[in-house]
Write a protein that holds these residues in place. Structure first.
Motif, PDB file in Angstrom:
ATOM      1  N   VAL A  97      17.640 -44.475  25.850  1.00 20.55           N
ATOM      2  CA  VAL A  97      18.935 -44.681  24.984  1.00 20.55           C
ATOM      3  C   VAL A  97      19.742 -43.376  24.904  1.00 20.55           C
ATOM      4  CG1 VAL A  97      19.625 -45.303  22.672  1.00 20.55           C
ATOM      5  CG2 VAL A  97      17.691 -46.731  23.676  1.00 20.55           C
ATOM      6  N   ALA A  98      19.194 -42.346  24.664  1.00 20.81           N
ATOM      7  CA  ALA A  98      19.759 -41.103  24.698  1.00 20.81           C
ATOM      8  C   ALA A  98      20.446 -40.822  25.996  1.00 20.81           C
ATOM      9  CB  ALA A  98      18.784 -39.792  24.274  1.00 20.81           C
ATOM     10  N   ILE A  99      19.752 -40.976  26.993  1.00 17.69           N
ATOM     11  CA  ILE A  99      20.739 -40.945  28.302  1.00 17.69           C
ATOM     12  C   ILE A  99      21.957 -41.669  28.260  1.00 17.69           C
ATOM     13  CG2 ILE A  99      20.465 -40.895  30.696  1.00 17.69           C
ATOM     14  CD1 ILE A  99      17.612 -40.030  30.522  1.00 17.69           C
ATOM     15  N   ILE A 100      21.868 -42.781  28.103  1.00 13.70           N
ATOM     16  CA  ILE A 100      22.963 -44.082  28.176  1.00 13.70           C
ATOM     17  C   ILE A 100      24.102 -43.483  27.209  1.00 13.70           C
ATOM     18  CG2 ILE A 100      23.553 -46.267  27.850  1.00 13.70           C
ATOM     19  CD1 ILE A 100      20.654 -47.047  28.622  1.00 13.70           C
ATOM     20  N   VAL A 101      23.675 -43.099  25.921  1.00 10.46           N
ATOM     21  CA  VAL A 101      24.711 -42.651  25.056  1.00 10.46           C
ATOM     22  C   VAL A 101      25.467 -41.491  25.420  1.00 10.46           C
ATOM     23  CG1 VAL A 101      25.150 -41.702  22.908  1.00 10.46           C
ATOM     24  CG2 VAL A 101      23.689 -43.692  23.037  1.00 10.46           C
ATOM     25  N   ALA A 102      24.527 -40.397  26.130  1.00  5.85           N
ATOM     26  CA  ALA A 102      25.256 -39.183  26.678  1.00  5.85           C
ATOM     27  C   ALA A 102      26.186 -39.567  27.760  1.00  5.85           C
ATOM     28  CB  ALA A 102      24.119 -38.231  26.907  1.00  5.85           C
ATOM     29  N   LEU A 103      25.637 -40.339  28.585  1.00  3.91           N
ATOM     30  CA  LEU A 103      26.633 -40.720  29.855  1.00  3.91           C
ATOM     31  C   LEU A 103      27.578 -41.567  29.595  1.00  3.91           C
ATOM     32  CD1 LEU A 103      23.642 -41.613  32.455  1.00  3.91           C
ATOM     33  CD2 LEU A 103      25.144 -39.368  32.299  1.00  3.91           C
ATOM     34  N   THR A 104      27.590 -42.223  28.479  1.00  3.05           N
ATOM     35  CA  THR A 104      28.800 -43.133  28.077  1.00  3.05           C
ATOM     36  C   THR A 104      29.887 -42.071  27.621  1.00  3.05           C
ATOM     37  OG1 THR A 104      27.403 -44.944  27.562  1.00  3.05           O
ATOM     38  CG2 THR A 104      29.636 -44.940  26.516  1.00  3.05           C
TER      39      THR A 104
END
Length: 55
Positions: A26-33
């Motif tokens: 989830v943290a990776i998805i938020v950062a990439l977004t």
């Protein structure tokens, strides 16, 4: 037998690792977004600058 089942903790470790992996995902998805939005704005600005400079 029921007490032994309740005291069993080997599956708890696997669940904890699964929750940690999900949190990292989830943290990776938020950062990439956030980075994707920033890059989109950057390229839009570059494109606008090039369009304005072209005769």
């Amino acid at each position: 037998m029921l007490v032994k089942f309740i005291r069993e903790e080997t599956g708890a470790t696997a669940i904890e690792y699964g929750l940690i992996a999900a949190l990292i995902a989830v943290a990776i998805i938020v950062a990439l977004t956030a980075v994707g939005t920033s890059l989109s704005d950057l390229f839009t600005g570059v494109s606008d600058t090039i369009d304005a400079a072209a005769p």
